[in-house]
Design a protein around this motif. Structure first.
Motif, PDB file in Angstrom:
ATOM      1  N   GLY A  40      21.527  14.655   1.018  1.00 34.23           N
ATOM      2  CA  GLY A  40      20.561  14.354   0.760  1.00 34.23           C
ATOM      3  C   GLY A  40      19.405  14.309  -0.694  1.00 34.23           C
ATOM      4  O   GLY A  40      18.340  14.303  -1.391  1.00 34.23           O
ATOM      5  N   ARG A 253      22.969  14.377   9.541  1.00 33.50           N
ATOM      6  CA  ARG A 253      21.747  15.672   9.940  1.00 33.50           C
ATOM      7  C   ARG A 253      20.710  14.313   9.656  1.00 33.50           C
ATOM      8  O   ARG A 253      20.418  14.114   8.529  1.00 33.50           O
ATOM      9  CB  ARG A 253      21.948  16.203   8.624  1.00 33.50           C
ATOM     10  CG  ARG A 253      22.855  17.398   8.432  1.00 33.50           C
ATOM     11  CD  ARG A 253      23.364  17.621   6.509  1.00 33.50           C
ATOM     12  NE  ARG A 253      21.834  19.131   6.524  1.00 33.50           N
ATOM     13  CZ  ARG A 253      21.800  19.302   5.493  1.00 33.50           C
ATOM     14  NH1 ARG A 253      22.499  18.259   4.045  1.00 33.50           N
ATOM     15  NH2 ARG A 253      20.152  19.855   4.997  1.00 33.50           N
ATOM     16  N   LEU A 255      17.270  13.875  10.315  1.00 33.65           N
ATOM     17  CA  LEU A 255      16.680  14.301   9.841  1.00 33.65           C
ATOM     18  C   LEU A 255      15.934  14.028   8.134  1.00 33.65           C
ATOM     19  O   LEU A 255      15.458  14.417   8.226  1.00 33.65           O
ATOM     20  CB  LEU A 255      16.179  16.208  10.136  1.00 33.65           C
ATOM     21  CG  LEU A 255      15.691  15.748  12.026  1.00 33.65           C
ATOM     22  CD1 LEU A 255      15.077  16.882  12.646  1.00 33.65           C
ATOM     23  CD2 LEU A 255      15.014  15.051  12.195  1.00 33.65           C
ATOM     24  N   LEU A 256      17.621  14.090   6.937  1.00 33.00           N
ATOM     25  CA  LEU A 256      17.159  14.130   6.107  1.00 33.00           C
ATOM     26  C   LEU A 256      17.066  12.350   5.265  1.00 33.00           C
ATOM     27  O   LEU A 256      16.116  12.810   4.126  1.00 33.00           O
ATOM     28  CB  LEU A 256      18.865  13.742   5.492  1.00 33.00           C
ATOM     29  CG  LEU A 256      19.432  15.151   5.249  1.00 33.00           C
ATOM     30  CD1 LEU A 256      20.792  14.404   4.231  1.00 33.00           C
ATOM     31  CD2 LEU A 256      19.090  15.560   4.015  1.00 33.00           C
ATOM     32  N   ASP A 259      12.813  13.315   5.781  1.00 34.06           N
ATOM     33  CA  ASP A 259      12.801  13.784   5.089  1.00 34.06           C
ATOM     34  C   ASP A 259      12.908  13.451   3.445  1.00 34.06           C
ATOM     35  O   ASP A 259      12.112  13.548   2.177  1.00 34.06           O
ATOM     36  CB  ASP A 259      13.871  15.273   4.435  1.00 34.06           C
ATOM     37  CG  ASP A 259      13.915  16.554   3.260  1.00 34.06           C
ATOM     38  OD1 ASP A 259      12.636  17.107   3.439  1.00 34.06           O
ATOM     39  OD2 ASP A 259      14.240  16.032   2.173  1.00 34.06           O
ATOM     40  N   SER A 262       9.719  11.318   3.327  1.00 36.86           N
ATOM     41  CA  SER A 262       8.214  12.520   3.424  1.00 36.86           C
ATOM     42  C   SER A 262       8.922  12.677   1.749  1.00 36.86           C
ATOM     43  O   SER A 262       7.033  12.219   0.879  1.00 36.86           O
ATOM     44  CB  SER A 262       8.343  13.919   4.254  1.00 36.86           C
ATOM     45  OG  SER A 262       7.955  14.523   4.120  1.00 36.86           O
ATOM     46  N   ARG A 263       9.507  12.808   1.106  1.00 41.37           N
ATOM     47  CA  ARG A 263       9.552  13.510  -0.234  1.00 41.37           C
ATOM     48  C   ARG A 263       9.065  12.622  -0.999  1.00 41.37           C
ATOM     49  O   ARG A 263       8.423  13.174  -2.347  1.00 41.37           O
ATOM     50  CB  ARG A 263      10.572  14.517  -0.433  1.00 41.37           C
ATOM     51  CG  ARG A 263      11.370  14.015  -0.535  1.00 41.37           C
ATOM     52  CD  ARG A 263      12.553  15.052  -0.919  1.00 41.37           C
ATOM     53  NE  ARG A 263      13.790  14.222  -1.627  1.00 41.37           N
ATOM     54  CZ  ARG A 263      14.912  14.318  -1.299  1.00 41.37           C
ATOM     55  NH1 ARG A 263      14.996  15.274   0.246  1.00 41.37           N
ATOM     56  NH2 ARG A 263      15.777  14.319  -1.281  1.00 41.37           N
ATOM     57  N   CYS A 279      17.443  10.970  15.441  1.00 38.66           N
ATOM     58  CA  CYS A 279      16.314  11.462  14.824  1.00 38.66           C
ATOM     59  C   CYS A 279      15.308  12.552  16.044  1.00 38.66           C
ATOM     60  O   CYS A 279      15.095  13.979  15.375  1.00 38.66           O
ATOM     61  CB  CYS A 279      15.235  11.773  13.810  1.00 38.66           C
ATOM     62  SG  CYS A 279      15.631  10.236  12.887  1.00 38.66           S
ATOM     63  N   ILE A 288       9.684  21.067  11.655  1.00 40.92           N
ATOM     64  CA  ILE A 288       9.100  19.470  11.312  1.00 40.92           C
ATOM     65  C   ILE A 288       8.175  19.461  10.293  1.00 40.92           C
ATOM     66  O   ILE A 288       7.671  18.646   9.690  1.00 40.92           O
ATOM     67  CB  ILE A 288       9.188  18.182  11.959  1.00 40.92           C
ATOM     68  CG1 ILE A 288       8.413  18.397  13.005  1.00 40.92           C
ATOM     69  CG2 ILE A 288      10.868  18.034  12.549  1.00 40.92           C
ATOM     70  CD1 ILE A 288       7.896  17.555  14.282  1.00 40.92           C
ATOM     71  N   HIS A 290       7.339  20.975   7.443  1.00 46.23           N
ATOM     72  CA  HIS A 290       6.721  20.165   6.411  1.00 46.23           C
ATOM     73  C   HIS A 290       6.772  18.563   6.082  1.00 46.23           C
ATOM     74  O   HIS A 290       6.943  18.626   4.505  1.00 46.23           O
ATOM     75  CB  HIS A 290       8.560  20.989   5.913  1.00 46.23           C
ATOM     76  CG  HIS A 290       9.854  19.788   6.099  1.00 46.23           C
ATOM     77  ND1 HIS A 290      10.211  20.212   7.269  1.00 46.23           N
ATOM     78  CD2 HIS A 290      10.665  19.631   5.286  1.00 46.23           C
ATOM     79  CE1 HIS A 290      11.036  19.602   7.733  1.00 46.23           C
ATOM     80  NE2 HIS A 290      11.707  19.115   6.078  1.00 46.23           N
ATOM     81  N   LEU A 291       7.611  18.093   6.430  1.00 46.99           N
ATOM     82  CA  LEU A 291       7.165  16.438   6.623  1.00 46.99           C
ATOM     83  C   LEU A 291       6.170  15.579   6.521  1.00 46.99           C
ATOM     84  O   LEU A 291       5.328  16.525   6.836  1.00 46.99           O
ATOM     85  CB  LEU A 291       8.022  15.691   8.286  1.00 46.99           C
ATOM     86  CG  LEU A 291       9.551  15.978   8.583  1.00 46.99           C
ATOM     87  CD1 LEU A 291       9.923  15.659   9.278  1.00 46.99           C
ATOM     88  CD2 LEU A 291      10.761  15.623   7.270  1.00 46.99           C
TER      89      LEU A 291
END
Length: 571
Positions: A40, A253, A255-256, A259, A262-263, A279, A288, A290-291
């Motif tokens: 990621g 992965r 959830l990458l 992520d 999100s970022r 997911c 989660i 931090h998302l």
């Protein structure tokens, strides 16, 4: 550093005659394509300005390959990296026709892959094959087998010999998209610049209603139409920055993906149902907090039949970090229509029709019932046909049927292919003289919106009942402990008696002793008997034994062919 979300200039929504004209304009802004690693991490931020310059230079090098001329096909192994993107657009400027091809499957054999890609190169009439540097030896073998003029990584192209780049017109071929999921060898769909741009307008202006603050994020493979057109070409035609994650990274992965959304402030991202399901499942044991998914306004659903339960579970799991179920956009399309044919209205979320399965099977009629009805299932509404496109549902005699009557779906519009590449008979089978495409899908219209019920070729007809195989598959996967999405394939095979059909269920089993395996067979058969009133023969196969299409969907037709060929006898 990632390319910015804002382009720095007025956004134009795909109103260009060709893809090269679209890149020429995008290159005057600051946005671009951001390519990430398996972990990621950002590997390359490729602005549209740099892409244009590099692609034009590489175009002249492509034309320096001996024997290659404008109009020839170029096979490209579609790694999610900068070299694939550069090579694809170099082909555009050179007037060559790129044919994106799949990467090796994680569990596939080298010899089988080399044979597959060699045959695809021959089918595409390719003169050149370009792929990742790590596959250089494989590329050489494929090149030898397919008698190619050049088969190497991009860096090995000859130096610029001063070739003049041709003028690209709307009627020029833009790319060759291989379809997937059939028992026959994949068929090449030839898409012109005109068809691509018509679909890009429909997607960006009408379907997604792209705004200057939009940013796309994707893990979808670039050899599949939803990944290539939806998240490489369409974003470019609206000067949108896009963040691309390798498909392999998502599988390991998932959830990458979230992520990255999100970022980087992603607002548009699509997936087949299984992506959302994966997911949600991983999030059961992962943090989660931090998302931030609050900016994700278009969570597209496409690429396979939409299963409502996993989609609802995703929305429930990620509501705490800003995801809104109103972001869901159910869509319908196919490679033969470039990509999209319909999209559900924005901001409405997933809208479903809960139907009586008995009336659907017996009468081809969509009758609404309550969610607690004995045999009810939810089907997603995928919106009305996009502007300048038409969708029509017809009966077995080819006559249009009334709303709520199930039939075969036909499509028409400016995004449709001109035909399959060098396959006039196959083209004539699906495309009539008036420009109507037989999609091969079954469904019905309601309030002008299309609802997909399945593929015609997959339909199981048993004693006058029309049984959708996905109903059997989803019931087993949902109600039998230990089974996951994609673990079950349902189809019918001829029985001993004339006109007898036997419903066959293949189930991926992960080990277990003889007693536990026998119990699994009985449990699956019992669940399908009680829920669907169907007697089945259940066969256990190994883990990862069921074939998939290039987009990660179960291929029932290939599973059936393998079963009939005895491939699962020792499972």
């Amino acid at each position: 550093m990632n390319t910015p979300t804002a382009s720095g200039r007025t956004v134009r929504l795909a109103d260009f005659p060709t893809l090269t004209a679209a890149l020429d304009f995008a290159a005057t802004g600051e946005t671009g394509i951001n390519l990430h690693s398996l972990r990621g991490e950002l590997v390359e931020a490729l602005t549209y300005t740099a892409l244009r310059e590099q692609a034009q230079g590489l175009a002249r090098r492509l034309l320096a390959v001996g024997g290659v001329k404008v109009g020839d096909s170029v096979a490209l192994i579609a790694e999610t990296d900068g070299d694939f993107v550069r090579a694809f657009f170099a082909c555009q400027y050179a007037g060559l026709v790129p044919a994106p091809l799949p990467l090796p499957a994680p569990l596939g054999g080298r010899e089988a892959y080399i044979e597959q890609i060699g045959r695809m190169c021959v089918s595409a009439r390719a003169r050149i094959l370009i792929g990742p540097a790590g596959m250089a030896e494989w590329l050489t073998q494929i090149g030898d087998a397919a008698s190619l003029d050049f088969a190497s990584p991009l860096s090995a192209l000859p130096q610029d010999a001063g070739a003049t780049l041709p003028e690209i017109t709307p009627d020029h071929a833009c790319y060759l998209q291989f379809s997937s999921g059939s028992t026959r060898f994949p068929t090449g769909v030839l898409v012109t610049h005109k068809a691509l741009m018509a679909n890009a307008v429909a997607i960006t202006r009408d379907g997604l209603q792209v705004k200057p603050e939009d940013r796309a994020v994707s893990w979808l493979p670039l050899y599949h139409d939803m990944g290539l057109i939806g998240f490489l070409l369409s974003p470019l035609t609206s000067q949108m920055s896009v963040d691309l994650l390798p498909t392999g990274a998502f599988v390991r992965r998932p959830l990458l993906w979230l992520d990255l959304i999100s970022r980087n402030g992603g607002t548009i991202a699509y997936s087949p149902t299984f992506g959302y399901e994966l997911c949600a499942r991983r999030a059961e044991a992962a943090s989660i907090e931090h998302l931030d998914l609050s900016r994700w306004r278009s969570a597209g659903l496409g690429g396979d039949m939409i299963r409502t339960a996993p989609v609802e579970a995703f929305a429930e799991r990620f509501a705490a970090v800003g995801f809104s179920q109103k972001a869901y956009v159910a869509s319908y399309g196919m490679a033969e229509a470039t990509l999209a044919l319909s999209m559900a209205p924005l901001g409405k979320g997933l809208r479903v029709e809960i139907l009586d399965i008995e009336r659907l099977e017996r009468d081809d009629l969509a009758v609404t019932v309550g969610a607690d009805a004995p045999r009810a299932r939810a089907f997603a509404r995928c919106g009305a046909a996009l502007p300048h496109h038409q969708l029509e549902v017809r009966d077995a005699d080819g006559k249009p049927v009334a709303e709520r009557h199930v039939g075969r779906i036909f499509a028409k519009g400016p995004s449709l292919m001109g035909g399959y590449f060098e396959q006039p008979e196959e083209t004539a089978r699906v495309l009539d003289a008036d420009g109507w495409l037989d999609t091969g899908d079954l469904g019905f219209l309601i309030d002008g919106e299309i609802v997909i019920t399945g593929r015609a070729k997959d339909l199981i007809i048993l004693n006058g009942r029309n049984i959708w195989p996905q109903d059997l598959e989803w019931t087993a996967e949902r109600e039998v402990p230990g089974l996951r999405s994609g673990d079950v394939a349902a189809f019918s095979v001829p029985g001993d008696a004339a006109e007898e059909e036997i419903v066959t269920i293949l189930v991926q089993a992960r080990g277990g002793d003889a007693d536990s395996r026998a119990a699994l067979v009985e449990t699956v058969a019992g669940v399908l008997r009680s829920r669907h009133g169907v007697e089945t023969q259940v066969k256990l196969v190994g883990a990862h034994a069921l074939p998939q299409t290039s987009s990660g969907k179960l291929s029932r037709s290939k599973a059936k062919a393998a079963y009939l060929a005895g491939a699962y006898e020792r499972a």
